[in-house]
Design a protein around this motif. Sequence first.
Motif, short mmCIF file in Angstrom:
data_model
loop_
_atom_site.label_atom_id
_atom_site.label_comp_id
_atom_site.label_asym_id
_atom_site.label_seq_id
_atom_site.Cartn_x
_atom_site.Cartn_y
_atom_site.Cartn_z
N PHE A 17 -45.49 -51.86 57.49
CA PHE A 17 -46.68 -51.07 57.18
C PHE A 17 -47.17 -50.25 58.38
N SER A 18 -47.10 -50.82 59.57
CA SER A 18 -47.54 -50.07 60.76
C SER A 18 -46.66 -48.85 60.98
N SER A 19 -45.35 -49.02 60.84
CA SER A 19 -44.43 -47.89 60.98
C SER A 19 -44.67 -46.86 59.89
N PHE A 20 -44.89 -47.34 58.68
CA PHE A 20 -45.17 -46.43 57.56
C PHE A 20 -46.42 -45.61 57.85
N ALA A 22 -47.73 -44.88 60.79
CA ALA A 22 -47.45 -43.93 61.86
C ALA A 22 -46.68 -42.72 61.35
N GLN A 23 -45.75 -42.95 60.44
CA GLN A 23 -44.89 -41.89 59.93
C GLN A 23 -45.59 -41.02 58.88
N HIS A 24 -46.36 -41.66 57.98
CA HIS A 24 -46.93 -40.94 56.84
C HIS A 24 -48.43 -40.68 56.94
N GLY A 25 -49.09 -41.29 57.90
CA GLY A 25 -50.52 -41.06 58.09
C GLY A 25 -51.39 -42.10 57.40
N ASP A 26 -52.62 -42.14 57.84
CA ASP A 26 -53.58 -43.14 57.36
C ASP A 26 -53.87 -43.01 55.87
N GLU A 27 -54.02 -41.78 55.40
CA GLU A 27 -54.39 -41.56 54.00
C GLU A 27 -53.32 -42.12 53.05
N LYS A 28 -52.05 -41.78 53.31
CA LYS A 28 -50.95 -42.26 52.46
C LYS A 28 -50.82 -43.79 52.58
N ALA A 29 -50.97 -44.31 53.79
CA ALA A 29 -50.88 -45.75 54.00
C ALA A 29 -52.00 -46.47 53.25
N PHE A 30 -53.20 -45.90 53.29
CA PHE A 30 -54.31 -46.50 52.56
C PHE A 30 -54.02 -46.52 51.07
N GLN A 31 -53.46 -45.44 50.54
CA GLN A 31 -53.12 -45.39 49.11
C GLN A 31 -52.10 -46.48 48.76
N ILE A 32 -51.09 -46.65 49.59
CA ILE A 32 -50.06 -47.67 49.34
C ILE A 32 -50.68 -49.06 49.41
N ALA A 33 -51.52 -49.31 50.40
CA ALA A 33 -52.18 -50.62 50.53
C ALA A 33 -53.03 -50.91 49.30
N ARG A 34 -53.77 -49.91 48.83
CA ARG A 34 -54.61 -50.11 47.63
C ARG A 34 -53.75 -50.39 46.40
N GLN A 35 -52.63 -49.66 46.25
CA GLN A 35 -51.73 -49.91 45.13
C GLN A 35 -51.17 -51.33 45.19
N PHE A 36 -50.82 -51.77 46.40
CA PHE A 36 -50.30 -53.12 46.58
C PHE A 36 -51.35 -54.16 46.20
N ILE A 37 -52.56 -53.98 46.67
CA ILE A 37 -53.63 -54.93 46.37
C ILE A 37 -53.92 -54.96 44.87
N ASP A 38 -53.90 -53.80 44.23
CA ASP A 38 -54.10 -53.73 42.78
C ASP A 38 -52.97 -54.45 42.05
N LEU A 39 -51.73 -54.25 42.50
CA LEU A 39 -50.58 -54.93 41.91
C LEU A 39 -50.72 -56.44 42.03
N VAL A 40 -51.08 -56.90 43.23
CA VAL A 40 -51.27 -58.34 43.44
C VAL A 40 -52.38 -58.86 42.54
N GLY A 41 -53.50 -58.16 42.50
CA GLY A 41 -54.62 -58.59 41.67
C GLY A 41 -54.26 -58.73 40.21
N ALA A 42 -53.52 -57.76 39.69
CA ALA A 42 -53.11 -57.81 38.27
C ALA A 42 -52.17 -58.98 38.02
N SER A 43 -51.22 -59.20 38.91
CA SER A 43 -50.26 -60.29 38.74
C SER A 43 -50.95 -61.66 38.87
N VAL A 44 -51.85 -61.77 39.82
CA VAL A 44 -52.58 -63.03 40.01
C VAL A 44 -53.41 -63.35 38.77
#
Length: 176
Positions: A17-20, A22-44
């Motif tokens: 995630f840190s490399s991602f 650095a490569q893609h920027g904070d905004e894109k990383a934030f979007q991916i992190a939110r998608q991941f958290i939403d995915l986890v929440g739905a599965s849980v």
Amino acid sequence: MSSNQPIAVQFSDLRGFSSFTAQHGDEKAFQIARQFIDLVGASVEQHDGRLLKTYGDGVMTSFEDPSQAVRCAVAMQKTLCDEYCGGDDDEDPVISAGIGLTWGSVIQTDGDLFGHSVNLAKRLADEAKGGQIVTSSSVVDETGLFDGYSFRDMGERALKGIGEHQLYEVIWRPEV
């Protein structure tokens, strides 16, 4: 506060995630992190668990049934792989998560968990590579073989601040 009733504790963290970021920027990383958290929440939620807390690119969850915790972890890995593995487009990020899971007693307070099982679950997640689910022997002992899942013995490992523990990988992909 303390609970004599054992509970499954699961930590899930994005890999690279840190490399991602650095490569893609904070905004894109934030979007991916939110998608991941939403995915986890739905599965849980689908597997009768509780999402306890998020921390950047990671999530801590708990389950009363360790079999449901394993099912949830597998569902999360399958969804992540379907969404983010092997994209043909260079624009599509390759995202993966490592998951650690244990079963044991904890101290429960104000919607949070504390204790050895919590620390162990976090260290197991730290050991897990992308796409991998690493469990303690307590999960294997409690669940055994079910739903076609098996466990691969990873041997003993020295875990930071915890000491030697026998680790197992949940085998959830037919190709493994």
